[in-house]
Design an enzyme around this catalytic site. Structure first.
Site, short mmCIF file in Angstrom:
data_model
loop_
_atom_site.label_atom_id
_atom_site.label_comp_id
_atom_site.label_asym_id
_atom_site.label_seq_id
_atom_site.Cartn_x
_atom_site.Cartn_y
_atom_site.Cartn_z
N SER A 144 0.85 -1.20 0.00
CA SER A 144 0.00 0.00 0.00
C SER A 144 0.88 1.25 0.00
CB SER A 144 -0.85 -0.01 1.29
OG SER A 144 -1.34 1.26 1.59
N TYR A 157 -3.20 -0.13 10.09
CA TYR A 157 -3.07 -0.51 8.68
C TYR A 157 -1.67 -0.18 8.17
CZ TYR A 157 -4.39 -0.66 3.69
OH TYR A 157 -4.47 -0.94 2.34
P1 NAP Z 1 -11.95 -5.14 -0.24
O1 NAP Z 1 -12.79 -4.67 -1.35
O2 NAP Z 1 -12.28 -4.77 1.16
O3 NAP Z 1 -11.81 -6.77 -0.33
C1 NAP Z 1 -11.09 -7.43 0.67
C2 NAP Z 1 -11.20 -8.92 0.41
O4 NAP Z 1 -10.45 -9.60 1.44
C3 NAP Z 1 -12.62 -9.43 0.50
O5 NAP Z 1 -12.81 -10.45 -0.47
C4 NAP Z 1 -12.71 -10.03 1.89
O6 NAP Z 1 -13.70 -11.03 1.94
C5 NAP Z 1 -11.29 -10.59 2.05
N1 NAP Z 1 -10.89 -10.77 3.44
C6 NAP Z 1 -10.95 -9.86 4.46
N2 NAP Z 1 -10.52 -10.43 5.60
C7 NAP Z 1 -10.20 -11.72 5.31
C8 NAP Z 1 -9.70 -12.81 6.07
N3 NAP Z 1 -9.46 -12.69 7.38
N4 NAP Z 1 -9.46 -13.99 5.44
C9 NAP Z 1 -9.70 -14.12 4.11
N5 NAP Z 1 -10.17 -13.12 3.32
C10 NAP Z 1 -10.41 -11.94 3.93
O7 NAP Z 1 -10.43 -4.66 -0.44
P2 NAP Z 1 -9.65 -4.11 -1.73
O8 NAP Z 1 -9.79 -2.64 -1.80
O9 NAP Z 1 -9.99 -4.96 -2.90
O10 NAP Z 1 -8.15 -4.39 -1.24
C11 NAP Z 1 -7.54 -5.64 -1.45
C12 NAP Z 1 -6.14 -5.55 -0.89
O11 NAP Z 1 -5.48 -4.41 -1.47
C13 NAP Z 1 -6.08 -5.32 0.61
O12 NAP Z 1 -4.95 -5.99 1.14
C14 NAP Z 1 -5.88 -3.81 0.74
O13 NAP Z 1 -5.25 -3.46 1.95
C15 NAP Z 1 -5.00 -3.55 -0.43
N6 NAP Z 1 -5.00 -2.19 -0.93
C16 NAP Z 1 -6.16 -1.58 -1.29
C17 NAP Z 1 -6.10 -0.28 -1.82
C18 NAP Z 1 -7.33 0.47 -2.22
O14 NAP Z 1 -7.21 1.70 -2.42
N7 NAP Z 1 -8.48 -0.15 -2.36
C19 NAP Z 1 -4.87 0.34 -1.99
C20 NAP Z 1 -3.72 -0.31 -1.56
C21 NAP Z 1 -3.79 -1.59 -1.05
P3 NAP Z 1 -14.33 -11.47 3.40
O15 NAP Z 1 -14.69 -10.20 4.10
O16 NAP Z 1 -15.52 -12.30 3.10
O17 NAP Z 1 -13.29 -12.25 4.09
C1 GCO Z 2 -6.88 5.16 3.49
C2 GCO Z 2 -7.02 4.24 2.30
C3 GCO Z 2 -5.66 3.74 1.85
C4 GCO Z 2 -5.82 2.79 0.71
C5 GCO Z 2 -4.51 2.27 0.24
C6 GCO Z 2 -3.60 3.33 -0.26
O1 GCO Z 2 -7.76 5.14 4.36
O2 GCO Z 2 -5.86 5.87 3.51
O3 GCO Z 2 -7.86 3.16 2.60
O4 GCO Z 2 -5.01 3.14 2.91
O5 GCO Z 2 -6.58 1.69 1.10
O6 GCO Z 2 -3.89 1.46 1.18
O7 GCO Z 2 -2.48 2.69 -0.87
#
Ligand code: NAP
Ligand code: GCO
Length: 264
Positions: A144, A157
């Site tokens: 992230s 986080y």
């Molecule tokens: P999301 O829409 O919240 O999806 C998260 C997924 O993880 C869901 O399928 C959820 O399903 C699963 N999950 C959560 N807890 C779990 C557990 N204990 N065991 C197994 N599965 C679990 O998140 P996203 O935005 O797609 O993000 C995916 C990844 O990218 C995360 O690691 C997040 O930190 C990272 N990320 C996101 C962003 C962003 O801007 N969106 C940016 C940087 C990094 P269940 O709840 O059913 O388990």
């Molecule tokens: C926040 C956001 C970010 C994104 C992502 C950025 O609250 O700042 O959720 O943390 O999820 O991780 O890279």
């Protein structure tokens, strides 16, 4: 010729029911990989299976909490028995809790660390022996911006994602000699359910202040989409990246390179 093909490979994408995980799994499938995914809730796995069916992608889904080592080990054994040994692990499953530190319960802090950092450790530990036996493997951790930067309310986080960057480097260091490459993707701000609260329109229809803030901090002047991560994921999952190891590939529209737009 550079080899981006994943034909004959088995990829496990944790949290792969929707959002970033679904997009990455779709990309790996389009490159030829067989996909398995897990989520912690039955209803989410069912939602994911429906999405993959709509995409015409044959997958196997597991209800498995990445923090449960016994369940993860059992899932990996079942995958190896019914689908094949795992060539690619994408540690995507993750949560965030946005709470000012002085108000955050230790349990909340621990839960985020458990899912976002301990979970990837548990999953990597479960697949590495099979990768060593096969003589190759790819582990892709989803880091992230918060692997590099802090901000208000995301202490747990950011601590988890900073730790995940170092876990990436340590798996690289410990298993590179077994032809296992462990890298990370560091998405910028991506439009998914996880960031929906930061983009909700205001009562008067105007942009959420955080939405405007991120657009001002991103040279690309937009939020990313899960599709922006598909190509980087195929690259890091394929033989094209066999000499890339311990790297965090930031896919952030330039945020980390930019001081931010000067206020008018
Ligand atoms: P999301 O829409 O919240 O999806 C998260 C997924 O993880 C869901 O399928 C959820 O399903 C699963 N999950 C959560 N807890 C779990 C557990 N204990 N065991 C197994 N599965 C679990 O998140 P996203 O935005 O797609 O993000 C995916 C990844 O990218 C995360 O690691 C997040 O930190 C990272 N990320 C996101 C962003 C962003 O801007 N969106 C940016 C940087 C990094 P269940 O709840 O059913 O388990
Ligand atoms: C926040 C956001 C970010 C994104 C992502 C950025 O609250 O700042 O959720 O943390 O999820 O991780 O890279």
């Amino acid at each position: 010729m550079v080899n981006f093909s994943l034909e004959g490979k088995v990829a496990l994408v944790t949290g792969g029911a929707y959002g970033i995980g679904l997009a990455i799994a779709q990309a790996l499938s389009e490159a030829g990989a067989k996909i398995v995914f897990n989520c912690s809730r039955r209803e989410t796995v069912e939602r994911g299976l429906a999405s993959y069916r709509k995409l015409g992608i044959e997958v196997k889904g597991y209800v498995c909490d990445v923090t449960d080592e016994v369940a993860v080990k059992a899932m990996v054994v079942d995958i190896e028995a019914t689908v094949g040994a795992i060539d690619i692990l994408v540690n995507n499953a993750g949560i965030i809790k946005r709470i000012p530190m002085e108000e955050m319960a230790v349990e909340d802090f621990r839960r985020v660390i458990d899912i976002d950092l301990v979970g990837p450790f548990i999953c990597a530990k479960a697949v590495i022996p099979g990768m060593i036996r096969k003589g190759h493997g790819k582990i892709i951790n989803i880091c992230s911006m918060m692997s590099e930067l802090g901000r208000e309310t995301v202490s747990a986080y950011a601590s988890a994602k900073g730790g995940l960057k170092m876990l990436t480097r340590n798996i690289c260091s410990e298993y590179g000699e077994h032809n296992i490459q462990c890298n990370a993707i560091g998405p910028g701000y991506i439009a998914t359910e996880q960031t929906a609260p930061l983009r909700e329109r205001q009562a008067d229809g105007s942009r959420h202040p955080f939405d405007s803030f991120i657009i001002s901090k991103t040279p690309a002047a937009r939020w990313g989409s899960p599709e922006d991560l598909m190509g980087p994921a195929v690259f890091l999952a394929s033989d094209a990246s066999n000499f890339v190891n311990g790297h965090v590939l930031y896919v952030d529209g330039g945020i980390l390179a930019y001081i931010g737009k000067q206020p008018k």
